[in-house]
Design a protein around this motif. Structure first.
Motif, mmCIF file in Angstrom:
data_model
loop_
_atom_site.group_PDB
_atom_site.id
_atom_site.type_symbol
_atom_site.label_atom_id
_atom_site.label_comp_id
_atom_site.label_asym_id
_atom_site.label_seq_id
_atom_site.Cartn_x
_atom_site.Cartn_y
_atom_site.Cartn_z
ATOM 1 N N ARG A 162 4.302 1.412 -3.937
ATOM 2 C CA ARG A 162 2.971 2.992 -4.608
ATOM 3 C C ARG A 162 4.030 3.483 -4.534
ATOM 4 O O ARG A 162 4.273 3.990 -6.149
ATOM 5 N N LYS A 181 0.380 -1.128 -0.052
ATOM 6 C CA LYS A 181 -0.074 0.037 -0.174
ATOM 7 C C LYS A 181 1.202 1.025 0.007
ATOM 8 O O LYS A 181 0.568 2.048 -0.372
ATOM 9 N N TYR A 182 1.445 1.182 1.011
ATOM 10 C CA TYR A 182 2.511 2.282 0.978
ATOM 11 C C TYR A 182 3.798 2.718 -0.002
ATOM 12 O O TYR A 182 3.944 3.185 -1.091
ATOM 13 N N TRP A 208 0.055 9.460 -10.785
ATOM 14 C CA TRP A 208 0.007 8.534 -9.668
ATOM 15 C C TRP A 208 0.640 9.073 -9.283
ATOM 16 O O TRP A 208 0.162 8.697 -7.912
ATOM 17 N N ASP A 209 1.855 9.959 -8.649
ATOM 18 C CA ASP A 209 1.487 10.657 -7.268
ATOM 19 C C ASP A 209 1.268 11.885 -6.939
ATOM 20 O O ASP A 209 1.840 12.830 -7.435
#
Lengths: 377, 333
Positions: free
Chosen positions: B248, B244-245, B322-323
């Motif tokens: 990613r 999740k973190y 995305w970010d």
């Protein structure tokens, strides 16, 4: 392709605190570098390679351009030890027997265990001039009989000794990386420094130029620039042309590293302190900022050399880099350009092994340097 | 975001203009002009070009005029008529036709290798970051270095040799001789597939090596940050936390290179295609360079750079999507 991310490994906790802060930064770098076994091994290989470059004439068993029409595409001869002890330890290699292919009439050489050619150290062979000055004719390890040559790694299309050619080719292949990196270093440091220290408009302008150079794809740029190098240029001029092409493309990466370092250093307390102390701009840059990023710069320089070597190899392989009679690893690999040749003479791929080993070793050294570049982390 | 986009598009236009000027400069670098080279070539073949034909060609390319006049003629023909000039080594066929013929295979190669690279690199990269300094990590690192050190063409030659010697595979080319002129059918497709997996694998090797290093380094930077500790302290299962973190964040390099697919359409993995005799755009470009067919080469540089610039923009936008951190920095400045 250009990798856009910064590679950084997280610090291992094996860094013992330095008591009293006595060791110099370079000593600390060396301490950490030493722990990186692969990097240390790589450093040994790289030093050995440059030793070969320096003493190529003696180390090679023959002249790189001596042609032997009777032995074209001759397979490698392996050095063997005479175990009979008749008169001390003796080394020899087996000679060739030559047949003609009944269909194609091509000569086929096979190593014949019945024939023996003695091999010795410091054998008399092709005459040469050491570094172009000192005339001599001894070779470290070669056939003792001047009329019968021994080819440790076989011969090529014209019957030239592959082993001697690899050793002499190292000169061009390994120096082109250094010269290329030296040029990119000057360009990268200059423009990266201006960009990073002054910021603002100069930074904007230089960043645009870098983006522009990076937006032109590498390979076509190489190809078309090297196509513009006139055919009639001599080997030396061509060599410098190729190096310039490589470094014109190569300096942008370094400039970005330098700029990034300058940006982050500018905000550091010690730089502010120096400025408040009334240090001049030049003193701040050269006395305070440059030393604290030199290890990073050296690491990125080391990483850039193998890329240049691979670049030269690829260009020469395609017939657009250096050309015969110049000898470089790329020129040698050009001999092995199609699969049919590789099938008849697989030993022509051995220069590729030299490229591989050197580039691998340099990558290890660069990786070790990068990990140890910041000893205070 | 809109302001950012407008600014980026503006810079793009400036860059493209500079690229086109530089390209034309490269075109005009070799000694002698295009038409005299053409005439010399025709004489070598024993043909003579009529003066009317020569004059028409000279006028077509604006030869004899100033550099900028020639440039103007060249660029307006491209922009307004899609006319990139003709390739004399290919019977004066229009450059654009020649390139279009080969785009399909080049595109297929680029996409296939990119997918393969990330499919292999992700699991390995994540593994070697999470289990740093484990035997698996060392193995991956070692493979990575080897992949970066082998010249691609050398790998291709060795593997082709092995395939020929021990597996009786016909080396190189897209089709076996028996399918060369056959119409498309299942057999022909399978035959092409049997020739294509090797080049895809070879091109992927060096890319995978680099990708593993990048993913590993990015992930290592993230793994020890406070937010990971906080998530762990809250009792999140380790795999969920990881995916999740930090993972990613470590996907950013994928998005920042996805735009490179675009120039890959045209560059067609030049060296591998030449060694393995694949009809992509790469060998066409090399042929142009060797024959000093400068309009062909110039078109390649221009198209490739344009696609790179557009590709970079796509990458930046994908990355912003995305970010969120990057998105906010765009909006802020």
């Amino acid at each position: 392709m250009v990798t856009t991310t910064v590679e950084r490994t997280v610090d291992e906790a094996d860094d013992a605190p330095v008591v009293g802060g006595q060791a110099s930064p370079w000593r600390l770098v060396w301490r950490r570098f030493r722990k990186h076994r692969l990097a240390l091994a790589g450093a040994v290989v790289v030093l050995f390679a440059y030793f070969v470059v320096a003493f190529a004439e003696i180390l090679a068993p023959g002249s790189p351009s001596a042609v032997d029409e009777k032995h074209t595409y001759a397979p490698p001869q392996i050095v063997k030890v005479d175990l009979s002890w008749d008169d001390g330890l003796r080394l020899y290699a087996n000679g060739y027997t030559t047949k003609r292919d009944p269909e194609t009439f091509e000569q086929i050489h096979t190593v014949d265990p019945g024939k023996r050619i003695p091999v010795t150290f410091f054998a008399k062979g092709d005459a040469y001039k050491m570094w172009g000055v000192i005339p001599w004719d001894r070779h470290l390890f070669a056939s003792a009989d001047p009329d019968q040559k021994v080819y440790f790694l076989g011969t090529d299309r014209a019957g030239r000794d592959v082993f001697s050619r690899i050793i002499h080719g190292a000169r061009v292949s390994l120096s082109i990386g250094l010269v290329g990196v030296a040029v990119s270093f000057v360009l990268g440091l200059l423009f990266g420094g201006i960009s990073g220290y002054f910021g603002g408009t100069p930074d904007l302008a230089i960043q645009r130029v870098i983006e522009f150079l990076m937006s032109i794809p590498t390979l076509p740029l190489w190809l078309s620039l090297s196509a513009a190098v006139p055919d009639q240029w001599g080997p030396l001029a061509r060599y410098f042309a190729i190096t310039t092409i490589l470094s014109v493309i190569g300096w942008t990466g370094l400039a970005r590293v330098v700029r990034g370092r300058f940006f982050s250093l500018r905000e550091e307390d010690f730089v502010t302190a120096a400025r408040l102390d009334g240090c001049g701009r030049g003193r701040i840059i050269f006395r305070h900022m440059v030393p604290s990023m030199s290890s990073h710069v050296i690491a990125s320089l080391t990483m850039a050399v193998p890329g240049m070597i691979l670049g030269e190899t690829a260009m020469s392989f395609l017939g657009l880099g250096l050309q015969s009679p110049a000898v470089s690893w790329g020129v040698l690999l050009q001999e092995a350009q199609n699969i049919r040749t590789v099938e008849t003479a697989p030993w022509l791929l051995i220069p590729g092994v030299a490229v591989f080993v050197t580039v691998l070793a340099m990558n290890f050294v660069g990786d070790g340097l990068r990990d140890s570049a910041d000893p205070y982390k | 975001m809109l302001a950012f986009l407008v600014r980026r598009l503006g810079w793009m236009a400036v860059t493209l203009w500079a690229v086109s000027l530089a390209t034309f400069f490269i075109i005009s670098l070799p000694p002698g002009d295009y038409v005299s080279t053409l005439q010399a070539n025709a004489e070598e073949r024993g043909e003579i070009m009529g003066p009317a034909e020569v004059a028409a060609l000279r006028d077509r390319y604006g030869l004899g005029q100033s550099f900028f006049a020639q440039y103007w003629k060249w660029i307006t023909n491209i922009v307004f008529h899609g006319d990139f000039g003709q390739a004399f080594a290919w019977n004066m066929r229009p450059v654009s036709d020649l390139i279009w013929d080969r785009v399909g295979l080049s595109f297929f190669l680029s996409v296939a290798t990119m997918l393969l690279i990330w499919a292999i690199a992700w699991p390995i990269g994540i593994y070697s970051a999470v289990r740093q300094y484990s035997p698996g990590d060392y193995a991956a690192t070692f493979f990575g270095f080897i992949g970066m050190a082998v010249p691609e063409f050398m790998l291709a030659l060795v593997l082709m040799w092995v395939g020929m010697r021990w597996f009786g595979q016909s080396p190189g080319g897209l089709f076996s001789p028996e399918y060369q002129d056959a119409a498309w059918n299942l057999g022909k497709v399978l035959d092409a597939a049997s020739h294509l997996w090797l080049p895809i694998l070879i091109i992927a090797v060096s890319g995978t090596a680099g990708a593993i290093r990048i993913i590993r380094a990015n992930l290592l930077d993230e793994l020890y940050k406070p937010y990971v500790v906080a998530a762990r302290a809250k009792g999140l299962p380790e795999w969920k936390l990881l995916l999740k973190y930090p993972v990613r964040t470590s996907m950013s390099p994928f998005f920042s290179t996805v735009g490179w697919l675009l120039p890959g359409l045209i560059s067609g993995e030049t060296i591998i295609s030449i060694v393995m005799n694949l009809p992509t755009t790469g060998p066409l470009m090399l042929g142009g360079v060797l024959n000093q067919d400068m309009y062909l080469v110039g078109s390649f540089i221009l198209i490739l750079s344009t696609l790179t610039v557009i590709g970079t923009l796509i990458s930046d936008l994908a990355l912003a999507w995305w970010d969120p951190r990057i998105r906010h920095s765009y909006e802020g400045g």
